[in-house]
Each structure stands twice: as C-alpha cells, then as structure tokens.
Write a protein that holds these residues in place. Structure first.
Motif, mmCIF file in Angstrom:
data_model
loop_
_atom_site.group_PDB
_atom_site.id
_atom_site.type_symbol
_atom_site.label_atom_id
_atom_site.label_comp_id
_atom_site.label_asym_id
_atom_site.label_seq_id
_atom_site.Cartn_x
_atom_site.Cartn_y
_atom_site.Cartn_z
ATOM 1 N N VAL A 52 51.312 -12.132 11.975
ATOM 2 C CA VAL A 52 49.864 -12.105 12.025
ATOM 3 C C VAL A 52 49.105 -12.091 10.882
ATOM 4 N N PRO A 53 48.389 -12.858 10.430
ATOM 5 C CA PRO A 53 47.298 -12.689 9.344
ATOM 6 C C PRO A 53 46.893 -11.370 8.968
ATOM 7 N N ALA A 54 47.160 -10.789 7.706
ATOM 8 C CA ALA A 54 46.724 -9.455 7.359
ATOM 9 C C ALA A 54 45.087 -9.473 7.311
ATOM 10 N N PRO A 55 44.520 -8.572 8.020
ATOM 11 C CA PRO A 55 43.229 -8.445 7.885
ATOM 12 C C PRO A 55 42.418 -7.712 6.730
ATOM 13 N N TYR A 56 43.348 -7.305 5.706
ATOM 14 C CA TYR A 56 42.992 -7.009 4.323
ATOM 15 C C TYR A 56 43.901 -7.333 3.390
ATOM 16 N N PRO A 57 43.688 -7.380 2.070
ATOM 17 C CA PRO A 57 44.622 -7.932 1.054
ATOM 18 C C PRO A 57 45.648 -6.714 0.660
ATOM 19 N N ARG A 58 45.071 -5.333 0.714
ATOM 20 C CA ARG A 58 45.854 -4.287 0.350
ATOM 21 C C ARG A 58 45.477 -3.157 1.413
ATOM 22 N N ALA A 59 46.442 -2.294 1.585
ATOM 23 C CA ALA A 59 46.236 -1.058 2.558
ATOM 24 C C ALA A 59 47.085 0.075 2.095
ATOM 25 N N THR A 60 46.672 1.332 2.588
ATOM 26 C CA THR A 60 47.388 2.554 2.354
ATOM 27 C C THR A 60 47.057 3.352 3.605
ATOM 28 N N SER A 61 48.550 4.250 3.861
ATOM 29 C CA SER A 61 48.268 5.115 4.984
ATOM 30 C C SER A 61 49.232 6.243 4.926
ATOM 31 N N VAL A 62 49.048 7.136 5.740
ATOM 32 C CA VAL A 62 50.227 8.335 5.936
ATOM 33 C C VAL A 62 50.375 8.221 7.377
ATOM 34 N N GLN A 63 51.665 7.848 7.508
ATOM 35 C CA GLN A 63 52.263 7.486 8.850
ATOM 36 C C GLN A 63 53.138 8.449 9.257
ATOM 37 N N LYS A 64 52.734 9.033 10.447
ATOM 38 C CA LYS A 64 53.528 9.817 11.217
ATOM 39 C C LYS A 64 54.940 9.227 11.777
ATOM 40 N N CYS A 65 56.264 9.401 11.682
ATOM 41 C CA CYS A 65 57.421 8.954 11.908
ATOM 42 C C CYS A 65 58.493 10.208 12.714
ATOM 43 N N ILE A 66 58.866 9.440 13.305
ATOM 44 C CA ILE A 66 60.212 10.180 14.345
ATOM 45 C C ILE A 66 61.613 9.438 13.917
ATOM 46 N N ARG A 67 62.547 10.228 13.402
ATOM 47 C CA ARG A 67 64.040 9.732 13.527
ATOM 48 C C ARG A 67 64.849 10.701 14.029
ATOM 49 N N THR A 68 65.780 10.259 14.832
ATOM 50 C CA THR A 68 66.711 11.338 15.363
ATOM 51 C C THR A 68 68.196 10.940 15.244
ATOM 52 N N ASN A 69 68.388 9.958 14.492
ATOM 53 C CA ASN A 69 69.817 9.391 14.342
ATOM 54 C C ASN A 69 70.456 10.282 13.349
ATOM 55 N N ASP A 70 70.067 11.163 12.727
ATOM 56 C CA ASP A 70 70.613 12.314 11.804
ATOM 57 C C ASP A 70 70.311 13.617 12.360
ATOM 58 N N ILE A 71 70.154 13.786 13.700
ATOM 59 C CA ILE A 71 69.696 14.999 14.256
ATOM 60 C C ILE A 71 70.709 16.083 13.902
ATOM 61 N N GLU A 72 72.032 15.876 13.910
ATOM 62 C CA GLU A 72 72.921 16.871 13.627
ATOM 63 C C GLU A 72 72.956 17.574 12.278
ATOM 64 N N GLU A 73 72.206 16.639 11.415
ATOM 65 C CA GLU A 73 72.173 17.186 9.969
ATOM 66 C C GLU A 73 70.954 18.066 9.774
ATOM 67 N N VAL A 74 69.959 18.085 10.725
ATOM 68 C CA VAL A 74 68.742 18.926 10.760
ATOM 69 C C VAL A 74 69.139 20.254 10.246
ATOM 70 N N GLY A 75 68.447 20.799 9.247
ATOM 71 C CA GLY A 75 68.780 22.312 9.044
ATOM 72 C C GLY A 75 69.897 22.470 8.222
ATOM 73 N N LYS A 76 70.712 21.597 8.040
ATOM 74 C CA LYS A 76 71.996 21.801 7.074
ATOM 75 C C LYS A 76 71.469 21.250 5.562
ATOM 76 N N THR A 77 70.681 20.172 5.691
ATOM 77 C CA THR A 77 70.156 19.714 4.129
ATOM 78 C C THR A 77 69.002 20.076 3.988
ATOM 79 N N PRO A 78 68.615 19.893 2.623
ATOM 80 C CA PRO A 78 67.097 20.194 2.219
ATOM 81 C C PRO A 78 66.017 19.410 2.719
ATOM 82 N N ARG A 79 66.671 18.211 3.215
ATOM 83 C CA ARG A 79 65.260 17.146 3.624
ATOM 84 C C ARG A 79 65.582 16.300 4.896
ATOM 85 N N HIS A 80 66.282 16.684 5.866
ATOM 86 C CA HIS A 80 66.595 15.835 7.074
ATOM 87 C C HIS A 80 65.776 16.474 8.194
ATOM 88 N N GLY A 81 64.656 15.639 8.389
ATOM 89 C CA GLY A 81 63.632 16.151 9.674
ATOM 90 C C GLY A 81 63.837 15.255 10.402
#
Length: 889
Positions: A52-81
């Motif tokens: 799809v043609p981009a409606p702007y040449p450059r963009a920025t965002s802060v995007q909400k994300c969800i990943r659960t493929n490493d759910i068993e590592e949550v809480g055990k490492t400093p940065r798995h959420g």
C-alpha cells in the motif's frame, strides 16, 4: 525518568525531525497471519512492503505489543514481558542508514535538559551485520565510536527478514553496558546479560528469494525504495533510566508487584521463587488490562484463550504465594493507575475491564476448587493403592488432565503433592505435553499453509484505492484493473473459471463491519460473471471473487457491477436491525451492555454484547418489543461523515476495541436514540426493517452474551411456519389454540408418570433375580464373586440397585458383585464390594475401569461402588471374564 516521559520525549523528538506521529494501533492485529500486534512495525508492514502506498514519507509511533512465545521466561529474566511498548521511527523511501543512525545517536546521547535521553556515549555499544561496511563506517564517523565498540555479527543476529520472499536487509543493534558487576567484558558478542539491547535499526534494502531458513536465502537485487524500520524497547530504557534491576520494577509495573506482595504478606527481594511469582503477576495483570481495553475477552480459543491463560497464571501465582481468595479487585486498579497517564482509555473503560477480569477470576476460582478435588482424590488413591511402575502416586495422565482441563501448571500439582508426601509421574506428564505440542505445531503449520500470499495484490493496490459507490447506486460502470487466477496475476479469465477481479470502482459491498458481502453480477461486453464473495484483502483494495458464466473477462475491459437488489434490501434491513436491537438492549440492560461484535446478512442478524448473566424470557420479550416499536415508529435514518473527534463529541458509539480512521461515518436512527459509527449500508427509515424476531440468546463467554434474530421477510416466514405447527397440534389434540400449552403439559406429565411406573416394574422384576444371582456366587481367590450379564435393562440405575441388593445379601462375606447389561444399545457395568472384600484388596473403581476398557469406554468411582460403560455390548462376557481373571490374581 518516568516511562510516560520517555515516551513523550521519543514522540516529540521525531515529530521535530519531520515524522508524522501515528497513534498506537490495537493489540488485535489487522494482519490475518498474526493473532496480536507483536512488534512496532506490524501496522506499517503494508507500507514497508510496498503493498500500500505510504501516506507519509516518515513516521513515528509508540506501539503496544503482546508476545507470549516466551511466557515461561517471564519473571526469570530482567526483560521478558508479555506486554511491552515498542518505540519506532520509520522511513518509506525517504532517509536511509545515515539518517537512522544520526537520529538514534542524537536522541540517546543528547542531555535530558535538551530533550534527549541522556545516555553516556561510553556506556553504548553497537553491532552491525558482518558484511555491512557502510553501517560500520557511519557509526564510526557519526558517533565517534571506537572500533572495539562496533562489533560485526552474522546473519542469525544482524539480518532481518520475514522468513518469506520479499524485503530484507541488514540491521544494527544498540546495547547498553550495565557494568562489570553484571557480567563479563567483551561487548554484545559475548551474549552476556551485562549488555542490554535497547534499539534495533533495520535497513530494508534488498529483495530476497529462495528462502530456506533465516540464514539461507538468495539476494535477488536492491529494493527500488529503501526503507527504515527501527524499534526501541520502552521498558528496557525505563529500567535503565530509573536505576532498577529489571522491567518489573519500573513505574508502570512495580505498583502491581507491590500490591501482590502486600496481599501475600511477602517482602519482595527475600525469596527468589516468590520474586518470580510476583513478577509474573505484575506482568500478566498489565497485559490483561491492556488486552481487555482493546476489546479481547476471555474464551477457550484464539486471542481469548491467551488472555484467559494470562489471567489464570496470575490466580495460580497468587495461590502459590498463599492467597486463595479473589485479588483482582486490588491488582487491576493498581495497574490502571500506573498505565492511565500513557493510555487514558484504561481509566475511561475500567468499568468494562474490571467486570470482565473479576468475572473471569470468580469462574476460575470455582474451576480451581473442582481441580483440587480431583488432585486430592488422586493423592488419597495413591496413598491407599500400590504405586505404579514409575513409583509415583499421582499418575501422569491425572497431572496432564489438571493442566489441560483445569489450568493447573505442573508446578502447582507438584507443590500440593509434595506437601501431601506423594510424588507425581513426571515422565508420562512430559510425554502427554509433548504430544499436545506436536499437535499444536502441526495445526499451526497447516493453518500457515492456508494463508493467502498478499503480495499478489501489491501492484493492484499501487494503481489506486478502489472507490465504493454502492451507497447511492446499485449498478455502476467501471473498468477492470486486475485479474487474479489461482493466486497469480492473469491477463484474462475464461468461461467456467473462478477469478478475483479488481475494478476501479464498485457498487458491491465488501464484507466488513459485521455486514456480509453483496450478491450480484459483473457484466461487460461479451461476458458475465457471478459474484461469489467481495473482500478487502489489504486496506483500500476491494477484490471480487466471481465465476465467469459467459465469455471472457480481460484487463481494461469495461465492466458494470450489478448488486442483487433483493439481497441488498435484506442486508440493509438486517444491519439497521442490528443497530435497533443494540439500542433496545442498552435501554433495557443499561449502558454497560456494550456491543462486542456482530454479523448480519439478508434476513438475519447476530449481536454479541457484554453482560454477565442470561436474559430472562421477560427481558427477551421486552427487548423484542422495544425493537419492533422502533420499527413501527419509522424513525428517520440519517448518515453523516465527520471527523472522529466530532463524532465522539456527539456521543456516537464505537464498537469496543474497533479501529477507526480520522474521518468516520455516523448512523443515527431516531436521532440520539441510536447513534453509532458505522460504514455499512442502511435503510432510510426504520419501518423498512420490517419485523424483528429474536430466535435465540446464549452465552459466548463468562462476560459476553449473544442474541440472534430473523429480520424482515425471514421473520415473517418463521412466524408463518410456527403458526402452521400450532394449527397441526390443535387439530391433532382437538383443543383450542389457547389451551394447547396446558394440554401438552398434561400429556407430558402422563408420559412421565408412565415411565416411572415402567421403571418401577422393571426394577422389581430385576430384584426378583437377587436369590438366583446370590446362589450362583463363585469362590474366586479370597472373594465370593457374583459376575453376571443381565441382558437388556432399563437403565444404569436399575443395575446399580440390583448390585447394591446383592451386596447387602452377601454383607457377611468378602463379596465382589459385578453386573453388566445393555441399556439403550450401550453396555453399562456396575461393581460393588463389601468391607471385608475391600480389606482383602478389592477396589470397585479399579474393577469398573478394567471392565470398561474391554467395552471400549471408561469407568471408575469409589472403592465400594463404581460404574463403567462403553460402546460394544457384544464384549460384556469378555469384560466379565477379564474381571474374574483380575480377582483370581
């Protein structure tokens, strides 16, 4: 520096650099191949890929994300959420490597007073793809980094692609050095936790093909328009800037951790196992909050299953911390207050969010209690009986049942079993878990193979956006822009072929907003095609799936779209009827009854809504009456286009969790009585809807209900069919219509009484066999055994009653009674034992299970009385023989 402040600085910086600030998309991804938005670039994929043609040449965002493929590592490492926020800046054929590197270095190392993030240059390392001399030189020249802090790594870590043919390119990652107290020296190449990746810059510059793996592919050339896609982990930067040890201790997460610790009476930092559980709770509560805010509700499949799993892990973690009662009423408000500065909707919609979460907690606490009964029973049985070959008292299949059906993690089962002094068969549990994973993997692979390759639409979308003109005209002349046959572009489609046709304009509605696609024709000079489906595979492109009935359709041919007027009339009646039923629901149930999904087509509508309990017959009738009164009142239906903010200011309702553009279409029925954002087709006055007949109301989850209704002529036909049935019944029973219900009730009562009489007579007849069966008892080992086939019996209750009578007759002996018969075409088996038989080792439950296995079914129960069943009555004698052999042994 607070997380919301880091977010603000990011957006302000890139806005000053000429980027369009794009709000975060929903966690529910538009990409059909993704369940959730898993990365900041996901909403921009159509632009990055050129689809799809981009409606702007450059963009920025802060995007909400969800990943659960490493759910068993949550809480055990400093940065798995499971929930995280990805800051991104994107260039669509505008700046490239130099611009991306210059922006990144300036934002990271500018002082906080200047609006930057204030990192010390000496704490930063970068990696580049081993063959990317250009990026290496840019980092050296722009950032002034010494050679030893610019490390070259291979394709497995510093080359980006989707894993499919298409755009790809090298990437460069920026790392923060936590210091020597956190690990070994040597930079990111050591793969040590001391070096935290905070930013990844992807240089999308090549086209790849012949993809065999992440590192095996062929580069076929450079992209005509090179793109930049970057991602900075907001939580990672936050825990560094806030001077804490991990992402669970930042300002947006720590309040939930503290609330959980207070509820459990624990001190964070004193016990590693407890700390892991507290981090899991803090992470999963935030993920649950954000998912529900985006319209996801707990269920047993898809996104709802992921949410349910997260919430249940919170409950189980609290239980392992010693808290058995409800806790969400403390945890979710803590998460709301921590997140509302960045996402005001979590406060605005907290009534819905909290009701959804609290209801799920209540439901699972009841499920948990039932699971504990099963586990307690298995522990007790394991104590009493000899353990299996593994030496474990709790069988592995029981542990798996608790995990798979009741949501028990194996850790909970192990902990409870250990407290009881028994073990669990981990080997069988692991085998069953692996079988489940293999099935899931095979299913996912099969589904992946079914996904359409959207790249075929890339060039077609590049020709422009398909204009929908069907609001004002049913027939419209246009031009064929593209043809796709069997997933590939084609110059034409022949008679008999099914093809996808793309036109410049169309009057045919594409399925969206809950409204099914139109039916109709596409006709031109010498050809006619029947429209089977109309879809929007990518934003802005409408594709007609059609079967060519006559002639050949070719690219550039003139073509007229013709909507089936009867179908469109029925579809508009159903869509407007959906709005009317929704308004009636809210009038009766209150404003908390939000629409949570819908589907409508000619003559039928389905509406899902948030509500925690079934509707009474009186409530259903009231909703139906209000809906039909609105039809009779012939309310004017007005549609208007306006900016989204203006529509919200007017009080227009949006579908919870739905995404809308800057300009929206508002549909009023009776003015503010029903005012919703909706792009579908509608009647001009409510009387055109015709009759609305609610035909069902059901549960689709702990907090969601569903109503279904027939509309217009279909509603009339349904009433006509019911009238014919009533006429037949009144004629057969020879009673007036108003006395029909009473007469049917009387007949049902008479039938029930007759069935009871027959059952009593059959039981008495069976009871007469007690002396005969007792006299035929055999001595098998230490037991006095009665094992007999009764032939045809009325029900399992009859067999149970006879077995109990025989057991009473033989109460003074170590007696085992096993009786079997055929009830309604299926075998039933009852086992009963006397106290002295049980002392000698006989267990009714084990005997019933053994016999049922021969019969092709299952069984079990208590030691004194148990039942089994199966599928093959012909094997009753074989089952009884197997039980006799077991008693002899």
């Amino acid at each position: 520096m607070q997380t919301a402040e880091i977010r603000r600085r990011w957006l302000d910086f890139f806005e000053r650099k000429g980027h369009t600030v794009v709000p975060s998309a929903s966690l529910v991804s538009d990409d059909p191949s993704l369940m959730f938005t898993v990365a900041g670039m996901v909403p921009f994929v159509p632009y990055l890929s050129g689809l799809v043609p981009a409606p702007y040449p450059r963009a920025t965002s802060v995007q909400k994300c969800i990943r659960t493929n490493d759910i068993e590592e949550v809480g055990k490492t400093p940065r798995h959420g499971t929930f995280f926020q990805m800051c991104g800046n994107f260039s669509f054929g505008d700046y490239f490597k130099e611009g991306a590197i210059r922006f990144a270095w300036e934002l990271l190392t500018s002082s906080e007073d200047e609006g930057g993030l204030g990192f010390e240059a000496g704490d930063l390392w970068v990696t580049v793809y081993e063959e990317d001399d250009e990026a290496h030189a840019l980092w050296r020249d722009i950032a002034g980094l010494p050679e030893e802090r610019i490390q070259r790594l291979g394709k497995d870590s510093n080359y980006w692609s989707t894993g499919q043919p298409g755009p790809a390119g090298p990437c460069s990652e920026i790392f923060y050095d936590l210091g020597p107290e956190y690990g070994v020296d040597g930079g990111p190449a050591t793969d040590d936790d001391r070096y935290v990746e905070i930013w990844n810059l992807v240089f999308m510059q090549y086209e790849i093909a012949e993809v065999k793996s992440k590192t095996e592919f062929a580069v076929v050339g450079e992209l005509p328009r090179k793109n930049i896609d970057t991602g900075l982990g907001l939580e990672r930067v936050a825990f560094i800037k806030q001077g804490v040890q991990n992402m669970y201790e930042i300002d947006q997460v720590r309040p939930v951790l503290d609330a959980a610790a207070q509820l459990a009476g624990k001190a964070y930092g004193e016990n590693h196992a407890d700390d892991v559980r507290l981090r899991v709770i803090a992470d999963h509560v935030r993920s649950g909050l954000m998912l529900i805010a985006d319209g996801v509700t707990p269920s047993n499949e898809g996104r709802g299953y992921i949410l349910r799993r997260l919430l249940r892990r919170v409950i189980l973690s609290m239980r392992l911390l010693g808290v058995e009662g409800p806790t969400f009423d403390r945890l979710f408000p803590a998460s709301r207050d921590a997140m509302k500065a960045a996402y005001p909707e979590v406060e605005r919609d907290f009534d819905f969010i909290s009701r959804t979460a609290y209801s799920e907690e209540r439901t699972f606490l009841r499920t948990l209690a039932a699971g504990l009964q099963i586990l307690d029973g298995a522990i007790e049985a394991g104590r009493d009986a000899s353990v299996g070959a593994s030496g474990a008292a709790v069988p592995g299949d029981t542990a798996f049942l608790l995990h798979d059906t009741h949501g028990f993690p194996i850790e909970l089962t192990l902990e409870i079993a250990e407290e009881a002094g028994v073990s669990v068969d981990r080997r069988v549990f692991a085998e069953l878990m692996q079988e489940q994973r293999d099935r899931a993997k095979a299913d996912a692979k099969a589904k992946k193979g079914q996904r359409a390759d959207l790249s075929v639409y890339k060039e077609l979308r590049g020709l422009g956006e398909t204009a929908f003109v069907g609001y004002d005209e049913l027939n419209h002349e246009s031009r064929v822009l593209g043809i796709v046959v069997d997933g590939r572009p084609a110059p034409s489609a022949q008679e008999g072929e099914i093809a996808e046709l793309v036109l410049a304009e169309t009057s045919l509605w594409a399925e969206s907003g809950g409204q099914d696609s139109d039916q109709g024709l596409i006709v031109g000079d010498g050809f006619e095609a029947e429209v089977l489906d109309v879809q929007r595979p990518v934003p802005g492109l409408i594709v007609h799936t059609a079967k060519v009935r006559i002639g050949t359709v070719a690219i550039d041919a003139r073509a007229e779209t013709r909507v089936d007027p009867d179908y469109r009339r029925g579809a508009t009646q159903a869509h407007s009827g959906t709005h009317i039923v929704h308004a009636a629901l809210r009038e009766v149930l209150g404003p908390n009854a939000h629409q949570a999904g819908s589907y409508n087509k000619a003559g039928y509508l389905r509406l899902d809504f948030t509500h925690g309990e079934a509707l009474s017959p009186e409530t259903r009738s009231e909703i139906e009456e209000i809906s039909n009164l609105a039809v009779r009142s012939d309310y004017e239906v007005v549609t208007r286009e306006m900016p989204l903010d203006e529509a919200k200011a007017l009080g227009a309702m949006a579908l919870f969790g739905e995404k809308y553009g800057e300009r929206v279409r508002v549909v009023d029925i009776g003015g503010p009585w029903s005012r919703e954002l909706c792009a579908g087709t509608h009647v001009s006055g409510s009387a055109e809807v015709g009759m609305i007949s609610l035909i069902s109301e059901s549960s689709i989850g702990s907090t969601n209900r569903r109503v279904e209704s027939l509309v217009g002529i279909e509603a009339f036909r349904s009433f006509a069919a019911e009238r014919a049935i009533v006429q037949q019944l009144t004629g057969s029973l020879k009673v007036p219509r108003l006395e029909l219900v009473q007469r049917v009730g009387e007949l049902a009562a008479q039938l029930k009484a007759a069935e009871k009489t027959i059952a009593r007579l059959e039981a008495a007849k069976l009871g007469e066999r007690v002396p005969e069966l007792a006299a035929g008892a055999q001595r098998i080992g230490p037991f006095t055994a009665v094992t007999a086939s009764l032939g045809s019996v009325g029900s399992a209750d009859d067999v149970r009653g006879l077995a109990q009578q025989l057991r009473e007759r033989l109460a003074d002996e170590p007696a085992v009674v096993v009786l079997a018969g055929e009830a309604s075409g299926r075998p039933v088996l009852i086992a009963a034992t006397t106290p002295s038989a049980r002392e000698a080792g006989a267990r009714a439950g084990a005997l019933a299970k053994l016999g049922a296995g021969v019969l092709g079914g299952g069984g079990g129960g208590k030691d004194d009385l148990a039942q089994g069943g199966g599928a093959d009555p012909a094997k009753i004698d074989e089952a009884l023989a197997e039980i006799r052999r077991a008693l002899a042994g």
